[in-house]
Write a protein that holds these residues in place. Structure first.
Motif, PDB file in Angstrom:
ATOM      1  N   VAL A  59      58.515 -42.303  14.445  1.00 58.76           N
ATOM      2  CA  VAL A  59      57.986 -43.161  13.452  1.00 58.76           C
ATOM      3  C   VAL A  59      56.634 -43.357  13.904  1.00 58.76           C
ATOM      4  N   ASP A  60      56.595 -43.650  15.301  1.00 56.25           N
ATOM      5  CA  ASP A  60      55.062 -43.580  15.900  1.00 56.25           C
ATOM      6  C   ASP A  60      54.159 -42.433  15.586  1.00 56.25           C
ATOM      7  N   ARG A  61      54.692 -41.217  15.761  1.00 53.13           N
ATOM      8  CA  ARG A  61      53.948 -40.042  15.395  1.00 53.13           C
ATOM      9  C   ARG A  61      53.673 -39.943  14.079  1.00 53.13           C
ATOM     10  N   LEU A  62      54.732 -40.349  13.196  1.00 55.59           N
ATOM     11  CA  LEU A  62      54.276 -40.190  11.744  1.00 55.59           C
ATOM     12  C   LEU A  62      52.965 -41.216  11.380  1.00 55.59           C
ATOM     13  N   HIS A  63      53.010 -42.481  11.973  1.00 54.41           N
ATOM     14  CA  HIS A  63      51.741 -43.341  11.759  1.00 54.41           C
ATOM     15  C   HIS A  63      50.625 -42.959  12.170  1.00 54.41           C
ATOM     16  N   LYS A  64      50.776 -42.095  13.379  1.00 60.36           N
ATOM     17  CA  LYS A  64      49.413 -41.570  13.753  1.00 60.36           C
ATOM     18  C   LYS A  64      48.959 -40.445  12.932  1.00 60.36           C
ATOM     19  N   LEU A  65      49.896 -39.389  12.136  1.00 57.31           N
ATOM     20  CA  LEU A  65      49.336 -38.337  11.351  1.00 57.31           C
ATOM     21  C   LEU A  65      48.988 -39.045  10.246  1.00 57.31           C
ATOM     22  N   ARG A  66      49.539 -40.090   9.705  1.00 57.84           N
ATOM     23  CA  ARG A  66      49.124 -40.809   8.407  1.00 57.84           C
ATOM     24  C   ARG A  66      47.741 -41.513   8.637  1.00 57.84           C
ATOM     25  N   ALA A  67      47.426 -41.896   9.949  1.00 63.35           N
ATOM     26  CA  ALA A  67      46.271 -42.391  10.228  1.00 63.35           C
ATOM     27  C   ALA A  67      45.085 -41.441  10.128  1.00 63.35           C
ATOM     28  N   LEU A  68      45.417 -40.206  10.288  1.00 58.38           N
ATOM     29  CA  LEU A  68      44.500 -39.010  10.267  1.00 58.38           C
ATOM     30  C   LEU A  68      44.344 -38.776   8.626  1.00 58.38           C
ATOM     31  N   GLY A  69      45.085 -39.175   7.807  1.00 52.70           N
ATOM     32  CA  GLY A  69      44.773 -38.810   6.456  1.00 52.70           C
ATOM     33  C   GLY A  69      45.865 -38.028   5.951  1.00 52.70           C
ATOM     34  N   CYS A  70      46.839 -37.553   6.651  1.00 55.82           N
ATOM     35  CA  CYS A  70      47.927 -36.575   6.297  1.00 55.82           C
ATOM     36  C   CYS A  70      48.919 -37.038   5.497  1.00 55.82           C
ATOM     37  N   ARG A  71      49.523 -36.561   4.327  1.00 56.02           N
ATOM     38  CA  ARG A  71      50.587 -36.730   3.827  1.00 56.02           C
ATOM     39  C   ARG A  71      51.848 -36.525   4.568  1.00 56.02           C
ATOM     40  N   ILE A  72      52.953 -37.169   4.481  1.00 52.51           N
ATOM     41  CA  ILE A  72      54.026 -36.794   5.058  1.00 52.51           C
ATOM     42  C   ILE A  72      55.453 -36.360   4.255  1.00 52.51           C
ATOM     43  N   SER A  73      55.876 -35.262   4.447  1.00 50.69           N
ATOM     44  CA  SER A  73      56.954 -34.811   3.557  1.00 50.69           C
ATOM     45  C   SER A  73      58.017 -34.458   4.409  1.00 50.69           C
ATOM     46  N   ILE A  74      59.233 -34.950   3.738  1.00 52.62           N
ATOM     47  CA  ILE A  74      60.652 -34.418   4.596  1.00 52.62           C
ATOM     48  C   ILE A  74      61.045 -33.276   3.829  1.00 52.62           C
ATOM     49  N   ASP A  75      61.413 -32.067   4.647  1.00 50.05           N
ATOM     50  CA  ASP A  75      61.543 -30.838   4.048  1.00 50.05           C
ATOM     51  C   ASP A  75      63.305 -30.808   4.421  1.00 50.05           C
ATOM     52  N   ASP A  76      63.687 -30.011   3.321  1.00 45.00           N
ATOM     53  CA  ASP A  76      65.179 -29.732   3.154  1.00 45.00           C
ATOM     54  C   ASP A  76      65.894 -31.124   3.339  1.00 45.00           C
ATOM     55  N   PHE A  77      65.520 -32.294   2.379  1.00 38.98           N
ATOM     56  CA  PHE A  77      66.089 -33.285   2.615  1.00 38.98           C
ATOM     57  C   PHE A  77      67.821 -33.211   1.836  1.00 38.98           C
ATOM     58  N   GLY A  78      68.786 -33.589   2.627  1.00 41.32           N
ATOM     59  CA  GLY A  78      70.130 -33.518   2.179  1.00 41.32           C
ATOM     60  C   GLY A  78      70.687 -32.416   3.105  1.00 41.32           C
ATOM     61  N   ALA A  79      70.105 -31.599   3.792  1.00 39.69           N
ATOM     62  CA  ALA A  79      70.716 -30.496   4.391  1.00 39.69           C
ATOM     63  C   ALA A  79      71.158 -30.986   5.888  1.00 39.69           C
ATOM     64  N   ALA A  80      70.699 -32.310   6.413  1.00 35.97           N
ATOM     65  CA  ALA A  80      71.309 -32.693   7.787  1.00 35.97           C
ATOM     66  C   ALA A  80      72.000 -33.911   7.580  1.00 35.97           C
ATOM     67  N   ASN A  81      72.442 -34.363   8.557  1.00 41.57           N
ATOM     68  CA  ASN A  81      73.049 -35.734   8.564  1.00 41.57           C
ATOM     69  C   ASN A  81      72.119 -36.849   8.893  1.00 41.57           C
ATOM     70  N   SER A  82      71.313 -37.408   7.784  1.00 38.25           N
ATOM     71  CA  SER A  82      70.274 -38.228   7.869  1.00 38.25           C
ATOM     72  C   SER A  82      70.742 -39.585   7.823  1.00 38.25           C
ATOM     73  N   SER A  83      70.083 -40.440   8.506  1.00 43.45           N
ATOM     74  CA  SER A  83      70.306 -41.873   8.299  1.00 43.45           C
ATOM     75  C   SER A  83      69.420 -42.602   7.436  1.00 43.45           C
ATOM     76  N   LEU A  84      69.971 -43.073   6.311  1.00 51.84           N
ATOM     77  CA  LEU A  84      69.154 -43.490   5.275  1.00 51.84           C
ATOM     78  C   LEU A  84      68.468 -44.708   5.611  1.00 51.84           C
ATOM     79  N   SER A  85      69.000 -45.390   6.712  1.00 55.22           N
ATOM     80  CA  SER A  85      68.315 -46.678   7.289  1.00 55.22           C
ATOM     81  C   SER A  85      67.321 -46.212   7.949  1.00 55.22           C
ATOM     82  N   GLN A  86      67.202 -45.184   8.727  1.00 44.01           N
ATOM     83  CA  GLN A  86      65.945 -44.522   9.354  1.00 44.01           C
ATOM     84  C   GLN A  86      64.732 -44.014   8.082  1.00 44.01           C
TER      85      GLN A  86
END
Length: 183
Positions: A67-94
Motif C-alpha cells: 500500500v505504501d509503495r503504491l501510494h509513492k508510485l501514484r505520487a510520481l504520476g504512475c497508473r497502477i494495474s493489477i495483472d493476472d487478476f483472478g489467478a492468485a488467492n487475493s484478499s478482496l478486503s485488501q
C-alpha cells in the motif's frame, strides 16, 4: 520502456501510455521509487503516461508495504494495474486499500468464455466489483469474437489479445503510431 518513450518523443510520434511489468524483486527494491522518478524525469515523461503492472501475488506478500509503495508510485504520476487478476488467492478486503486504476483479468478466465458458465460468472463479478470500486477492467488473452462480444456485453472496459493485435517489435509499433491506425 522509458528510452523507447523518449525515442518516440524525438520522432514526434504521439506516445501511448507505457506499461511496465514489475517482478516482486523489483517492486520491493528500496531504490525503485527514486530510480523510477529519475528515469521518468530524464525521459520527460508527463504524469499519467506510465502504468505499473504488478501481479496480484506480488501485492499479497506484504500488504502494508505494498500500500505504501503504491501510494509513492501514484505520487510520481504512475497508473497502477493489477495483472493476472483472478489467478492468485487475493484478499478482496485488501483490494479496496490499494490505489489501483485497473484490473487485468487473467487469460485463464477468458480462455473458455462464453462457454464455461463458472468463468463467465467470475468475469462478470470482477467487472461488477471493479466498476463499483471505480476501477477499470482489462481482459487479457482475447482470441475469439465470441470472447470479445461476451466481454463487451458484460461491460469490460478494454481488451488485449491476438484477436485485436499480435505482439510486435518497437519499430513496427512506431510505424503503427505514425499511421495512427487504432481500432
Amino acid at each position: 520502456a522509458l528510452r523507447q518513450y523518449a525515442d518516440w518523443q524525438r520522432l514526434r510520434i504521439a506516445p501511448p501510455v507505457i506499461s511496465m511489468n514489475l517482478t516482486r524483486g523489483q517492486f520491493v527494491d528500496p531504490g525503485l521509487v527514486g530510480g523510477l522518478a529519475q528515469k521518468m524525469h530524464d525521459a520527460q515523461m508527463p504524469s499519467g503516461h506510465v502504468e505499473i503492472e504488478l501481479a496480484e501475488s506480488t501485492l499479497m506478500g506484504d500488504p502494508e508495504q505494498s500500500v505504501d509503495r503504491l501510494h509513492k508510485l501514484r505520487a510520481l504520476g504512475c497508473r497502477i494495474s493489477i495483472d493476472d487478476f483472478g489467478a492468485a488467492n487475493s484478499s478482496l478486503s485488501q483490494l479496496r486499500r490499494y490505489p489501483v486504476d485497473s484490473l487485468k483479468i487473467d487469460p485463464s478466465l477468458v480462455r473458455d468464455l462464453p462457454v464455461r458458465r463458472d468463468d463467465a460468472a467470475i468475469v462478470r463479478a470482477v467487472i461488477s466489483m471493479a466498476r463499483n470500486l471505480d476501477i477499470s477492467v482489462v481482459a487479457e488473452g482475447v482470441e475469439t469474437s465470441a470472447q470479445k462480444d461476451f466481454l463487451l456485453e458484460s461491460g469490460c472496459d478494454e481488451m488485449q489479445g491476438h484477436l485485436l493485435g499480435k505482439a510486435m517489435a518497437a519499430h513496427e509499433f512506431s510505424a503503427l503510431l505514425r499511421e495512427q491506425k487504432f481500432s
